[in-house]
Write a protein that holds these residues in place. Structure first.
Motif, PDB file in Angstrom:
ATOM      1  N   TYR A  60       0.854  -1.184   0.000  1.00 19.58           N
ATOM      2  CA  TYR A  60       0.000   0.000   0.000  1.00 19.58           C
ATOM      3  C   TYR A  60       0.886   1.229   0.000  1.00 19.58           C
ATOM      4  O   TYR A  60       1.788   1.344   0.836  1.00 19.58           O
ATOM      5  CB  TYR A  60      -0.887  -0.007   1.260  1.00 19.58           C
ATOM      6  N   PHE A  61       0.671   2.131  -0.952  1.00 22.58           N
ATOM      7  CA  PHE A  61       1.537   3.316  -1.033  1.00 22.58           C
ATOM      8  C   PHE A  61       0.913   4.447  -0.239  1.00 22.58           C
ATOM      9  O   PHE A  61      -0.129   4.974  -0.611  1.00 22.58           O
ATOM     10  CB  PHE A  61       1.725   3.737  -2.490  1.00 22.58           C
ATOM     11  N   VAL A  62       1.567   4.828   0.838  1.00 18.48           N
ATOM     12  CA  VAL A  62       1.019   5.881   1.703  1.00 18.48           C
ATOM     13  C   VAL A  62       1.103   7.219   0.971  1.00 18.48           C
ATOM     14  O   VAL A  62       2.157   7.599   0.465  1.00 18.48           O
ATOM     15  CB  VAL A  62       1.793   5.941   3.031  1.00 18.48           C
ATOM     16  N   GLY A  63      -0.025   7.923   0.923  1.00 17.12           N
ATOM     17  CA  GLY A  63      -0.063   9.221   0.275  1.00 17.12           C
ATOM     18  C   GLY A  63       0.005   9.136  -1.236  1.00 17.12           C
ATOM     19  O   GLY A  63       0.118  10.145  -1.909  1.00 17.12           O
ATOM     20  N   GLY A  64      -0.046   7.904  -1.768  1.00 16.08           N
ATOM     21  CA  GLY A  64      -0.004   7.746  -3.212  1.00 16.08           C
ATOM     22  C   GLY A  64       1.391   7.888  -3.802  1.00 16.08           C
ATOM     23  O   GLY A  64       1.552   7.851  -5.013  1.00 16.08           O
TER      24      GLY A  64
ATOM     25  N   SER B 106      -5.005   8.397  -1.375  1.00 15.64           N
ATOM     26  CA  SER B 106      -4.803   7.264  -0.482  1.00 15.64           C
ATOM     27  C   SER B 106      -4.473   7.796   0.907  1.00 15.64           C
ATOM     28  O   SER B 106      -4.378   9.004   1.114  1.00 15.64           O
ATOM     29  CB  SER B 106      -3.705   6.355  -1.011  1.00 15.64           C
ATOM     30  N   PHE B 107      -4.314   6.887   1.861  1.00 16.58           N
ATOM     31  CA  PHE B 107      -4.036   7.240   3.257  1.00 16.58           C
ATOM     32  C   PHE B 107      -2.889   8.249   3.318  1.00 16.58           C
ATOM     33  O   PHE B 107      -1.842   8.026   2.719  1.00 16.58           O
ATOM     34  CB  PHE B 107      -3.692   5.959   4.014  1.00 16.58           C
ATOM     35  N   CYS B 108      -3.079   9.355   4.017  1.00 21.55           N
ATOM     36  CA  CYS B 108      -2.069  10.411   4.134  1.00 21.55           C
ATOM     37  C   CYS B 108      -1.919  11.244   2.859  1.00 21.55           C
ATOM     38  O   CYS B 108      -1.070  12.113   2.794  1.00 21.55           O
ATOM     39  CB  CYS B 108      -0.678   9.890   4.496  1.00 21.55           C
ATOM     40  N   GLY B 109      -2.731  10.968   1.838  1.00 24.09           N
ATOM     41  CA  GLY B 109      -2.611  11.742   0.602  1.00 24.09           C
ATOM     42  C   GLY B 109      -3.185  13.138   0.794  1.00 24.09           C
ATOM     43  O   GLY B 109      -4.139  13.335   1.547  1.00 24.09           O
TER      44      GLY B 109
END
Lengths: 493, 169
Positions: A60-64, B106-109
């Motif tokens: 899973y890539f955090v923050g994309g 996504s998470f933290c994005g």
């Protein structure tokens, strides 16, 4: 996979939420109840989440942001196996705490630290890059330092301080090792570093980094000769926390991290680890034999059981790793059960001294029976889980051409049986003391969680059946043995 | 802490410093607080940010405790409220990064950044970073203040042979 971040978000949010709700509500009874319910619901949710992840592996890539520059969470067979164990033991210790922690004040701080420790452990298991591994390791460790000193008695604070000093040394070694790797490769992502490793012949920089990692994780995992903090720290904590510390914390931030770094990143195999394991096993057993404080005895026993796990891992053969991971799961179950039992006894008798117990089977039948199950499991008697995992480790020793190690493992097992029979004889069998006649069985939630754990001691034996094994343990063994898969994982979203 | 240890004898009071110190601190505490707010709010543009701003904010409260004694601080920032602010800071941070999952990132994005971006180097140019800075500042402010406050109300006394930690509220 949107589920992965929740293993970090949920307990972290829970720990702040407990404090927040506590500072809003007025009545103390209501506050404590709300904190109990909230924390346990979060842990139950996490456990159910782990069960939905069987057979999956993803990142899973955090923050994309894509690796190697972004942070990623990574789930494979090994981390999933550990996630199940950690969250299961956390849930059962949490249920146990509902009654047990009524002896202490500051329930909100307890739950906040407990959930923070869980956050750290889940983070270590999922983290795909070295720096986050270090950060989560620190979260778990710092929370556990505070939990060890939770009673604020002089001995507890001293143990906590000792643990903190040793833990800080280990953490700084990890940081130094990560810095060395960063200076060599210019990235922190574990999969990428693994792919960039120069095969078998390491230069001195890599050797130094590997040495630092092994030392640091040996301190965290309490391998001899770095074990001195454990017999003070683990008994000082409240019983459910001891169960977490001995059952899963040393395995997560010690053994799991060691396995990940050695097998997946460095692809390094050496019989040195197996020897280290045997030394731990024997020293732990011999020191446990002479103890009369029940929790201290269990703490020494943790050192020796971790020795078994490292012995299996150090062999480096598929069977050895299979046995090690199987024993790791079993150890987390029976050791937390034993610590929770010692907690039940302490809850009623207010003592940890084996000599002032005796005949407790008559007044505490549930605690007595479950502790007998756990003792037989840890000593390696069939049909309990400990028998099978120890047998596999011993067979693996012989198969890989190290019969001497196998003999040591058998001797260790026999001595383990000896000191657990001592515990049974002094605490649960024999004559009931006059002052203990009025003692009652432990309260409902405490009994419930030990009964579940005792049932699991039997149930985990069935992991050996091919159908179950292929679902639970084989993916973990494959994950350890195939660093190539680990390198490729980072591309699978 | 074990239950029976709760009721312990109180120890000496901290009554604050001289009139000169009190007057000066009375004047500058507000400005220090304001400076902390500035450092936090412009954290994404200038040196500083949530942590540095939070430390300065906490310093303004600690200054009040040091100059006026801890009785003056209790109507302003009692311990319970500080705990609440600290937890709220953590919660704001987590819920912001959590929301990102449901807001298309996504998470933290940085999900706000994608929706409306404005000119560079302006106050609202960094998406949700200022929001996270504010959350961190709240947490650091309350956390650091609590560390100071708890240390100031805790005493280590010699009881028999052993050292013992006692607390006065």
């Amino acid at each position: 996979m949107k589920v992965l971040p929740y293993f970090v978000i949920l307990p972290l949010a829970g720990s702040f939420l407990v404090i927040f709700i506590d500072s809003v509500l007025k009545d103390r009874k209501v506050r404590d109840t709300v904190a109990d319910i909230l924390a346990n619901v979060i842990m139950l949710t996490l456990f159910i989440l782990t069960l939905t992840l069987f057979g999956q592996s993803c990142s899973y890539f955090v923050g994309g942001w894509r690796p190697p520059f972004g942070i990623n969470f990574l789930l494979d067979g090994l981390s999933h196996l550990m996630l199940v164990a950690v969250n299961l033991i956390a849930l059962l210790s949490g249920i146990f705490s509902i009654n047990y922690m009524s002896q202490y004040t500051a329930r909100r701080h307890y739950w906040a630290l407990f959930l923070l420790m869980l956050t750290g452990m889940n983070g270590v298991l999922l983290s795909g890059d070295f720096f986050n591994l270090f950060v989560f390791l620190e979260i778990a460790s710092v929370a556990s330092y505070a939990l060890v000193g939770f009673g604020t008695e002089a001995e507890e604070l001293e143990a906590s301080f000792k643990y903190m000093v040793m833990g800080a040394v280990a953490s700084s070694l990890v940081l130094m090792a990560v810095a060395v790797l960063y200076s060599r490769f210019g990235i922190l992502n574990m999969s990428y570093i693994s792919a960039a490793m120069p095969g078998e012949s390491f230069d001195w920089l890599l050797k130094f980094s590997l040495f630092l990692f092994i030392t640091a994780f040996s301190i965290k995992g309490a391998l001899v000769p770095f074990h001195a903090w454990l017999p003070d720290a683990h008994p000082s904590a409240p019983a459910p926390v001891s169960a977490m510390l001995s059952g899963v914390l040393i395995e997560t931030i010690g053994i799991y991290a060691l396995t990940r770094v050695i097998f997946n990143v460095f692809s390094y195999k050496s019989i040195l680890l197996a020897n280290l394991g045997v030394i731990s096993m024997m020293v732990g057993v011999l020191l446990a034999l002479g103890q009369t404080d029940i929790k201290r005895l269990l703490a020494y026993s943790s050192i020796s059981q971790v020795g078994y796990i490292v012995l299996g891992l150090g062999l480096g053969t598929p069977l050895g790793i299979f046995g090690a991971l199987f024993h790791l799961i079993n150890h987390s179950i029976f050791k937390s059960l034993l610590f929770l039992n010692s907690g039940s006894v302490f809850y009623r008798l207010k003592t940890r001294d084996l000599n002032s117990m005796g005949g407790l089977n008559k007044v505490m039948p549930v605690t007595g029976a479950t502790s007998l199950v756990a003792s037989l499991s840890i000593s390696g008697l069939p049909p309990f889980n400990g028998f099978f995992s120890k047998l596999i480790i011993i067979i693996a020793c012989v198969q890989s051409g190290h019969p001497v190690l196998a003999v040591w493992a058998v001797i260790g097992s026999v001595l383990t049986l000896a000191y657990f029979m001592k515990v049974q004889k002094l605490a649960f069998f024999g004559k009931l003391k006059e002052i203990n006649k009025e003692i009652k069985e432990s309260p409902f939630f405490m009994s419930a969680s030990v009964i579940i754990l005792a049932a699991l001691c039997l149930a985990t034996s069935f992991i050996l059946l091919p159908g179950v094994r292929n679902k639970i343990l084989t993916p973990a063994v494959n994950a350890v043995l195939n660093p190539t898969n680990y390198r490729m994982m980072v591309y699978i979203k | 802490m074990k239950r029976e240890e709760k009721n312990r004898a109180p120890t000496t009071e901290l009554n604050g410093m001289s009139e000169i110190v009190k007057t000066v601190c009375n004047w500058i505490a507000g400005f220090i607080f304001l400076f902390g707010c500035y450092i936090t709010a412009y954290g994404h543009l200038t040196p500083g940010g949530g942590f540095a701003g939070g430390v300065i904010l906490a310093a303004s409260f600690i200054l009040i405790v040091l100059s006026f004694g801890k009785d003056k601080i209790s109507p302003l920032l009692p311990r319970k409220r500080a705990e609440m602010i600290e937890a709220a800071g953590g919660l704001i941070f987590i819920f912001t990064v959590w929301t990102a999952i449901y807001a298309g990132a996504s998470f933290c994005g940085n999900f706000i950044f994608k929706k409306w971006s404005c000119a560079n180097f302006k106050l609202l140019s960094a998406g949700f970073i200022p929001l996270l800075n504010i959350a961190i500042a709240l947490k650091v402010m309350a956390g650091l203040f609590l560390v100071f406050f708890v240390l100031s109300i805790t005493r280590v006394i010699l009881e028999g042979e052993k050292l013992k930690m006692v607390k006065e509220e």
